[in-house]
Design a protein around this motif. Sequence first.
Motif: not given
Length: 614
Positions: A244-248, A417-430, A455-460, A465-467
């Motif tokens: 992941i891109p480092p924190l600014d 990764k992002y912890e979207v739920m407790a114990g559930t991690l997702k990468s920016p692409d996920e 910092e996740d410019e690619e995912q923005w 483009s998708l939604i």
Amino acid sequence: MSGDCCRATAGLKQSGERSGARSRRSNMSYKSALKAEQELYELKSRAAEYYRANRVPHTLEELLNQLFAEKPSDIYGYMANYFSRLAHTPVISSIAGREVYDSRGEAALQVDVYCMVRNEEKLVCSAVNTGLDEHRAESGDAVADDNHQQASVATALEWIREQLSSMLCGFNPAHQTQLDKVVSDFLMARYLEEQDAHNSNIKSEEEEKKIERAPEATPPPQPAQNKDKKGEKGKKRNSVEKLIPPLDPPPPVLPGAVVAAAVSLAAAKSAASLTAVPLYRHIITLRDPQALSAVFMPIPLLTVLSCGKASAGKLNLLEELILLPTRTYSTREIVVMGCELQREIKRISTSTTTSKTGPAVLGVSEGGALQLSLERSEQALDLLMEACVNLKLPMGTELRLAINCAAHKLMDYAKGKYEVMAGTLKSPDELVDMYVGLVSKYPSIAALINPFRKEDEEQWLKLSSLIGHSCCLVADAAYSPCWRDAKPLPQGVTWVTLRHGSEMTLTDLLHTVSQRAGTDGETILAVSSEEIGDDSMVDVAVGVGVTFIKLGGLSGGSRMNKYNRLQSIELELQEQGILGMRQMKLPWEQEEVELNPEEANLIGAEQCLQTNRD
């Protein structure tokens, strides 16, 4: 005989002397009286000249003529009003600062503005700033030291007492631009001083290290590594993981900069008070005096549910579920819908017959919304859709949803990764895939707020483009004062959220909103939940002309005061006949097929529920 003659002669002599003394005293009294009379005549002449020069006789004559013609019941009140219009324009005599406390018990800065009003120094208005930029605190960029905020307030108090009060003495508080420039220039000078001191300290430390540093031995050559197959496989496996891109780096913070927002707002409130106009009207005249012909109200974004990281359940992603009106509703109508929706959600959540959503622990979030203990995003959205169907609310057409994801709070930097739920991690692409699934499943979602870190410019860009044809992406537009460079927004951002931060003067806010007005995107003014019982930011939102104002949920006296103030301004403008009708159009609305509104509402919400049941 001779003795008697001597005594008679002496008596005559004494009598003559007494008569001469009386004559001299009489002459002196006459001269004194003449001099006094002359001085009085000269004083009256100077007074008459002074009054004539200042048109006092002419003014009094006009006043007496008007007074006799109108014959008011309150004669002296009429005269007081007449003379008050002729008084000099009040100017700032001094400003004073005080340390107060916000709703969290943290130090905040209060600025009091004193003005010379009709030859008397009076406290005109005050303003409070918490000194903490909410977006910086949420993103983890705030200074780690717990005492930083209190130290910043203490620095601001010292600046006010020793320099700013005298610098602003004599300023007309209505001259907002000039006053804000003085404050901004002062902060710039303090920043440069701090940078010079910081660079000097670094240079001294480096020189000390050079003196103390011993000559280093040449390190031995590293042994050649065996390139076995197992190592090759390990390298291949690690290369699959995308870093992941480092924190600014955190932006430079100037201790004491909280003085900018507090002084600027206090001056604006003072100018409005001295001219006896509402604050929003004064700010509109600063922006564009012609805008008073039609004033457009900001649309309130009302938070209904909170299922974020602070909630009791496993779900972290839905920090706020927000009602987004897409047609013109009054503030009262939006508040009533929000109240009814919350009551219905409570009823469904506590019902023993509910099997789909399951039991939920009810509470109130820090932002004033209902806080539920849920496991998945779909549970919260299904619950909200079911409540809308039961109430026959126009969800999907005249009402949409905005979701504040607050993803910057959820990043686990150790795992990337992002912890979207407790114990559930997702990468920016996920996470991109997850958002695409939610928006396609719940077409009422019209905006995602902070779906990623900046910092996740690619995912923005990928998510846009998708939604982007059916959902707006919203990011915080952090204000950058003159001493630091502004961070560009990620590509794909449609709307922006602004906050009146501690370093931002009112002139800065007006300039930022006017710059955004030239783009196709809308602007949201988010009002901090930590403000101290002051509804001034509602007037600021109306005055600067933002499209939306985000106030939070329907809980808490301070927050409800802001909703009440918003409704009060709306009614006032309506009575004056200058309430403009804001036409809210989403970017893709032209392409939508028009349906009967009532049918579209029920069909849209029922389809969502049916899809989830299937």
